[in-house]
Write a protein that holds these residues in place. Structure first.
Motif, PDB file in Angstrom:
ATOM      1  N   PHE A 227       0.833  -1.213   0.000  1.00 32.72           N
ATOM      2  CA  PHE A 227       0.000   0.000   0.000  1.00 32.72           C
ATOM      3  C   PHE A 227       0.863   1.256   0.000  1.00 32.72           C
ATOM      4  O   PHE A 227       0.414   2.315  -0.432  1.00 32.72           O
ATOM      5  CB  PHE A 227      -0.970   0.001   1.201  1.00 32.72           C
ATOM      6  CG  PHE A 227      -0.308  -0.402   2.489  1.00 32.72           C
ATOM      7  CD1 PHE A 227       0.284   0.536   3.303  1.00 32.72           C
ATOM      8  CD2 PHE A 227      -0.269  -1.745   2.862  1.00 32.72           C
ATOM      9  CE1 PHE A 227       0.911   0.161   4.490  1.00 32.72           C
ATOM     10  CE2 PHE A 227       0.355  -2.126   4.048  1.00 32.72           C
ATOM     11  CZ  PHE A 227       0.956  -1.173   4.860  1.00 32.72           C
ATOM     12  N   LEU A 228       2.099   1.141   0.482  1.00 40.04           N
ATOM     13  CA  LEU A 228       3.015   2.282   0.396  1.00 40.04           C
ATOM     14  C   LEU A 228       3.731   2.292  -0.950  1.00 40.04           C
ATOM     15  O   LEU A 228       3.870   3.324  -1.591  1.00 40.04           O
ATOM     16  CB  LEU A 228       4.059   2.218   1.523  1.00 40.04           C
ATOM     17  CG  LEU A 228       3.503   2.296   2.943  1.00 40.04           C
ATOM     18  CD1 LEU A 228       4.637   2.157   3.954  1.00 40.04           C
ATOM     19  CD2 LEU A 228       2.772   3.613   3.153  1.00 40.04           C
ATOM     20  N   ASP A 229       4.170   1.114  -1.349  1.00 44.02           N
ATOM     21  CA  ASP A 229       4.867   1.003  -2.633  1.00 44.02           C
ATOM     22  C   ASP A 229       3.989   1.546  -3.762  1.00 44.02           C
ATOM     23  O   ASP A 229       4.468   2.194  -4.689  1.00 44.02           O
ATOM     24  CB  ASP A 229       5.198  -0.477  -2.865  1.00 44.02           C
ATOM     25  CG  ASP A 229       6.151  -0.685  -4.018  1.00 44.02           C
ATOM     26  OD1 ASP A 229       7.110   0.105  -4.143  1.00 44.02           O
ATOM     27  OD2 ASP A 229       5.938  -1.621  -4.804  1.00 44.02           O
ATOM     28  N   LEU A 230       2.684   1.284  -3.638  1.00 44.10           N
ATOM     29  CA  LEU A 230       1.753   1.726  -4.682  1.00 44.10           C
ATOM     30  C   LEU A 230       1.568   3.238  -4.689  1.00 44.10           C
ATOM     31  O   LEU A 230       1.021   3.793  -5.630  1.00 44.10           O
ATOM     32  CB  LEU A 230       0.393   1.036  -4.508  1.00 44.10           C
ATOM     33  CG  LEU A 230       0.346  -0.456  -4.858  1.00 44.10           C
ATOM     34  CD1 LEU A 230      -1.020  -1.036  -4.494  1.00 44.10           C
ATOM     35  CD2 LEU A 230       0.636  -0.697  -6.322  1.00 44.10           C
ATOM     36  N   ARG A 231       2.022   3.921  -3.615  1.00 51.01           N
ATOM     37  CA  ARG A 231       1.923   5.385  -3.626  1.00 51.01           C
ATOM     38  C   ARG A 231       2.907   6.006  -4.602  1.00 51.01           C
ATOM     39  O   ARG A 231       2.752   7.160  -4.998  1.00 51.01           O
ATOM     40  CB  ARG A 231       2.244   5.944  -2.223  1.00 51.01           C
ATOM     41  CG  ARG A 231       1.102   5.817  -1.272  1.00 51.01           C
ATOM     42  CD  ARG A 231       1.447   6.517   0.036  1.00 51.01           C
ATOM     43  NE  ARG A 231       0.475   6.147   1.048  1.00 51.01           N
ATOM     44  CZ  ARG A 231       0.625   6.391   2.334  1.00 51.01           C
ATOM     45  NH1 ARG A 231       1.718   7.006   2.779  1.00 51.01           N
ATOM     46  NH2 ARG A 231      -0.307   6.030   3.187  1.00 51.01           N
ATOM     47  N   ARG A 232       3.931   5.258  -4.971  1.00 48.54           N
ATOM     48  CA  ARG A 232       4.923   5.828  -5.896  1.00 48.54           C
ATOM     49  C   ARG A 232       4.246   6.180  -7.217  1.00 48.54           C
ATOM     50  O   ARG A 232       3.434   5.411  -7.727  1.00 48.54           O
ATOM     51  CB  ARG A 232       6.053   4.820  -6.148  1.00 48.54           C
ATOM     52  CG  ARG A 232       6.898   4.586  -4.922  1.00 48.54           C
ATOM     53  CD  ARG A 232       8.144   3.807  -5.265  1.00 48.54           C
ATOM     54  NE  ARG A 232       7.866   2.451  -5.694  1.00 48.54           N
ATOM     55  CZ  ARG A 232       8.098   1.992  -6.920  1.00 48.54           C
ATOM     56  NH1 ARG A 232       8.585   2.790  -7.849  1.00 48.54           N
ATOM     57  NH2 ARG A 232       7.845   0.742  -7.215  1.00 48.54           N
ATOM     58  N   LEU A 233       4.620   7.320  -7.758  1.00 44.03           N
ATOM     59  CA  LEU A 233       3.935   7.782  -8.962  1.00 44.03           C
ATOM     60  C   LEU A 233       4.075   6.788 -10.105  1.00 44.03           C
ATOM     61  O   LEU A 233       3.177   6.626 -10.923  1.00 44.03           O
ATOM     62  CB  LEU A 233       4.448   9.163  -9.368  1.00 44.03           C
ATOM     63  CG  LEU A 233       4.013  10.290  -8.423  1.00 44.03           C
ATOM     64  CD1 LEU A 233       4.590  11.630  -8.858  1.00 44.03           C
ATOM     65  CD2 LEU A 233       2.486  10.388  -8.328  1.00 44.03           C
ATOM     66  N   GLU A 234       5.209   6.084 -10.145  1.00 44.67           N
ATOM     67  CA  GLU A 234       5.422   5.114 -11.210  1.00 44.67           C
ATOM     68  C   GLU A 234       4.385   3.983 -11.138  1.00 44.67           C
ATOM     69  O   GLU A 234       3.836   3.557 -12.152  1.00 44.67           O
ATOM     70  CB  GLU A 234       6.830   4.552 -11.034  1.00 44.67           C
ATOM     71  CG  GLU A 234       7.332   3.779 -12.199  1.00 44.67           C
ATOM     72  CD  GLU A 234       8.580   2.995 -11.820  1.00 44.67           C
ATOM     73  OE1 GLU A 234       9.267   3.387 -10.848  1.00 44.67           O
ATOM     74  OE2 GLU A 234       8.822   1.982 -12.487  1.00 44.67           O
ATOM     75  N   MET A 235       4.121   3.522  -9.910  1.00 42.52           N
ATOM     76  CA  MET A 235       3.126   2.463  -9.751  1.00 42.52           C
ATOM     77  C   MET A 235       1.727   3.000 -10.033  1.00 42.52           C
ATOM     78  O   MET A 235       0.886   2.323 -10.615  1.00 42.52           O
ATOM     79  CB  MET A 235       3.186   1.880  -8.330  1.00 42.52           C
ATOM     80  CG  MET A 235       4.439   1.102  -8.020  1.00 42.52           C
ATOM     81  SD  MET A 235       4.779  -0.225  -9.194  1.00 42.52           S
ATOM     82  CE  MET A 235       3.408  -1.315  -8.897  1.00 42.52           C
ATOM     83  N   GLN A 236       1.495   4.234  -9.600  1.00 40.99           N
ATOM     84  CA  GLN A 236       0.196   4.846  -9.878  1.00 40.99           C
ATOM     85  C   GLN A 236      -0.022   4.921 -11.389  1.00 40.99           C
ATOM     86  O   GLN A 236      -1.093   4.630 -11.891  1.00 40.99           O
ATOM     87  CB  GLN A 236       0.158   6.263  -9.300  1.00 40.99           C
ATOM     88  CG  GLN A 236       0.297   6.312  -7.794  1.00 40.99           C
ATOM     89  CD  GLN A 236      -1.036   6.393  -7.095  1.00 40.99           C
ATOM     90  OE1 GLN A 236      -1.946   7.029  -7.584  1.00 40.99           O
ATOM     91  NE2 GLN A 236      -1.155   5.756  -5.953  1.00 40.99           N
ATOM     92  N   LYS A 237       1.066   5.271 -12.067  1.00 37.22           N
ATOM     93  CA  LYS A 237       0.987   5.404 -13.520  1.00 37.22           C
ATOM     94  C   LYS A 237       0.700   4.066 -14.177  1.00 37.22           C
ATOM     95  O   LYS A 237      -0.123   3.975 -15.079  1.00 37.22           O
ATOM     96  CB  LYS A 237       2.341   5.912 -14.022  1.00 37.22           C
ATOM     97  CG  LYS A 237       2.326   7.302 -14.559  1.00 37.22           C
ATOM     98  CD  LYS A 237       3.550   7.437 -15.345  1.00 37.22           C
ATOM     99  CE  LYS A 237       4.162   8.477 -15.953  1.00 37.22           C
ATOM    100  NZ  LYS A 237       5.583   8.559 -15.921  1.00 37.22           N
ATOM    101  N   SER A 238       1.378   3.004 -13.723  1.00 39.38           N
ATOM    102  CA  SER A 238       1.174   1.748 -14.448  1.00 39.38           C
ATOM    103  C   SER A 238      -0.220   1.190 -14.196  1.00 39.38           C
ATOM    104  O   SER A 238      -0.842   0.656 -15.101  1.00 39.38           O
ATOM    105  CB  SER A 238       2.275   0.717 -14.194  1.00 39.38           C
ATOM    106  OG  SER A 238       2.429   0.484 -12.857  1.00 39.38           O
TER     107      SER A 238
END
Ligand code: ASP
Length: 604
Positions: A130-141
């Motif tokens: 849930f934190l890793d997914l905060r990264r914009l790169e993950m949000q983007k994918s």
């Protein structure tokens, strides 16, 4: 008053002088000589907010703020001073002068800084996904993924496909993997299987007359996980009635074309349709990477008479293959060390060695060839090999000589590795159809197994199939992109007679046919239309489209390589009562009760 008027990342110079309310997370906070800068982040991006000491209360609050606090900020958008413009940020021309600040929630120091995620192991990232997914790169994918599924639905809806759900608790569907089983509480000793694919249900929907079906479907396969597989994954599953193989291929290809055009601006020329036999012969793979301009060239006939057993042995064995792979300019490009590494590499596929010839001077067949094996080949054979592969000075030729499967897999993989290592790619995207697959593949014990699945129609009659099953071709097709199978399908068997012929060839007894597939055989006898379809792997499609290095980067909550979820700690133990209700007694109870060794099941 709403909690936000705009997304942080959507602000730009057009908003100058506007009052805005933002909600988001503190990406960074900096104290610059009495002025506090907060980079506020939401799913659209980041904006810089400034608090100065004039606004006393806010300033004091801003001073307390730490990374990943959740804030609501009101303020006014203003242009940044020229020197402070950040061209790397969408909102880099502006900042928000903060006039109000509310701390919506505090955050403890997070286990890893989001901008240094690559320094932590993937296990930690997945544990705190849930934190890793905060990264914009993950949000983007994940955002891109959502756009792709929406484009797919749009295309299929426009083409009259109906989105119909099929069961998750079901019977085994053979797709070549192990099943995930679910014990039944209400039916003692019985189990459901999670679907390896919706294959039989989609065929039954055709029998039911729905004509065009699709589903973005979860599939479950308990495989020994190779690098980029997930035990549960998503397919774009499609089935149609009354369409020829050509029509099915063209409507599904149209979907992939549209997605690439709309979301990547990529347009493909007309796609090649390559027979399976050619793919194996020339590229050593049923999913050839056509970005790489290297080809395998068989030289079996040229070396059948030589004394050199390594070549002559396989050359005289009908189940073996002797093939050459020419690397233009390889003489200079490849060092001794690399050749040794490639020898190790092909051994993974069972190859016992990797013979090679360096062509220094193709006109001097005595002295101009450098190779540990060349002395074993008579000069006319050397000449014939060089001629067949079209060798030029400076080329390096690799050889594979062994059982057909070993040579094909080893040199096919070497071809791809050379393509990547030497960056031989001639284009960014290479898509093609592979067609005319054999119906069956022979296993080591001589029995036959279906190459696609046992519901695939052959290109011949039941009588011909029964007479020559090993050489029969199927009406199956795979769409391949850059050496990856994007999807595959087939025209299906729609008569009971043909289906039973295939089951018989596969050694499935009549009793077992009834027990496992009785419902299908029944359906086929009550007016099943000609039908066919295919399924694309959604995760893999997204991964290729965004150039992610792992399938896990395009799935919100993926499993580890050992098929576990380290965040929820699944699979987990269950208590005795639950087991009793399910009529299950564990064979190794003590083990179940003991705590697992830490990290043991992560296998990462
Ligand atoms: N069910 C097949 C699979 O999962 C695809 C198909 O034949 O439509 O690979």
């Amino acid at each position: 008053m709403p909690m936000r008027s705009q997304y942080c990342g959507s602000l730009n110079a057009a908003h100058i002088d506007q009052e805005v309310t933002l909600s988001g997370w503190v990406d960074r906070r900096r104290d610059h000589g009495g002025v506090i800068f907060i980079d506020l982040r939401d799913r659209e991006g980041i904006v810089q907010v400034v608090f100065d000491p004039d606004a006393k209360e806010n300033f004091a609050l801003a001073d307390k703020v730490r990374g990943e606090y959740v804030l609501q900020v009101t303020g006014k958008v203003r242009a940044r001073a020229a020197a402070a413009v950040n061209p790397n940020m969408a909102s880099g021309e502006i900042e928000v002068y903060g006039t109000g600040l509310k701390i919506l929630n505090e955050a403890e120091t997070i286990p890893f800084p989001l901008d240094a995620f690559s320094n932590v192991g993937e296990e930690t990232r997945l544990k705190y996904r849930f934190l890793d997914l905060r990264r914009l790169e993950m949000q983007k994918s994940l955002r891109f993924r959502s756009k792709v599924t929406s484009a797919i639905r749009n295309y299929l809806d426009r083409n009259n496909f109906l989105d119909i759900e099929t069961p998750i608790l079901t019977r085994a569907t053979p797709e070549g993997a192990r099943d995930y089983l679910v014990p039944s509480r209400t039916h003692e000793n019985k189990f459901f299987a999670l679907p390896q694919s919706p294959q039989l249900f989609k065929q039954l929907l055709m029998v039911a007359g729905f004509d065009r079906y699709y589903q973005i479907a979860k599939c479950f396969r308990d495989e020994d996980l190779r690098a980029d597989r997930q035990p549960e994954f998503t397919q774009i599953d499609i089935e149609t009635s009354f369409m020829t193989q050509d029509q099915i291929m063209s409507v599904t290809e149209g979907m992939i074309r549209e997605v690439f055009k709309d979301l990547k601006g990529v347009e493909f020329d007309e796609l090649q349709r390559m027979p399976f036999s050619e793919a194996i012969a020339k590229y050593g793979s049923d999913k050839p990477d056509m970005r790489i301009p290297l080809e395998l060239v068989d030289v079996k006939d040229l070396v059948a008479e030589v004394d050199f057993k390594v070549f002559a042995g396989p050359a005289n064995d009908p189940k073996s293959r002797v093939t050459a792979l020419k690397v233009p300019g390889g003489n200079e490009k490849l060092t001794r060390k690399q050749i040794d590494d490639y020898t190790k590499f092909v051994s993974i596929y069972g190859a016992k060695g990797l013979a090679y010839i360096k062509v220094n001077d193709k006109n001097d067949l005595e002295e101009g060839l450098q190779s540990p094996i060349v002395k074993n080949l008579p000069v006319p054979v050397r000449a014939a090999i060089l001629e067949r592969v079209g060798a030029e000075n400076g080329d390096l030729i690799f050889f594979g000589a062994d059982k057909h499967k070993i040579v094909t897999e080893a040199l096919g993989a070497l071809r791809c590795k050379l393509g990547a290592d030497l960056n031989l790619y001639t284009k960014e995207w290479a898509m093609l159809w592979v067609v005319d697959f054999p119906m069956f593949e022979e296993l080591d014990d001589g029995s036959l197994t279906a190459i696609h699945h046992p519901f695939t129609a052959p290109s011949c009659s039941p009588e011909e199939l029964a007479a020559n099953p090993a050489t029969a071709l199927s009406q199956a097709y795979d769409l391949v992109l850059n050496g990856t199978e994007l999807g595959g399908g087939s025209v299906r068997i729609h008569t009971k007679e043909m289906q039973q012929t295939v089951f018989n060839i596969l050694g499935i007894s009549e009793e077992e046919q009834r027990e496992k597939f009785g419902f299908l055989l029944d359906a086929l006898k009550y007016g099943a239309p000609p039908h066919g379809g295919l399924a694309f792997g959604l995760d893999r499609l997204i991964m290729l489209m965004i150039g992610a290095s792992s399938i896990r980067d395009v799935i919100a909550f993926p499993k580890t390589q050992s098929a576990a979820c380290v965040m929820t700690d699944a699979p987990g133990f269950v208590d005795d009562l639950q087991l009793r209700e399910l009529h299950i007694r564990l064979r190794k109870k003590e083990k179940a009760e003991a705590a697992p060794a830490e990290g043991a099941e992560y296998g990462m």
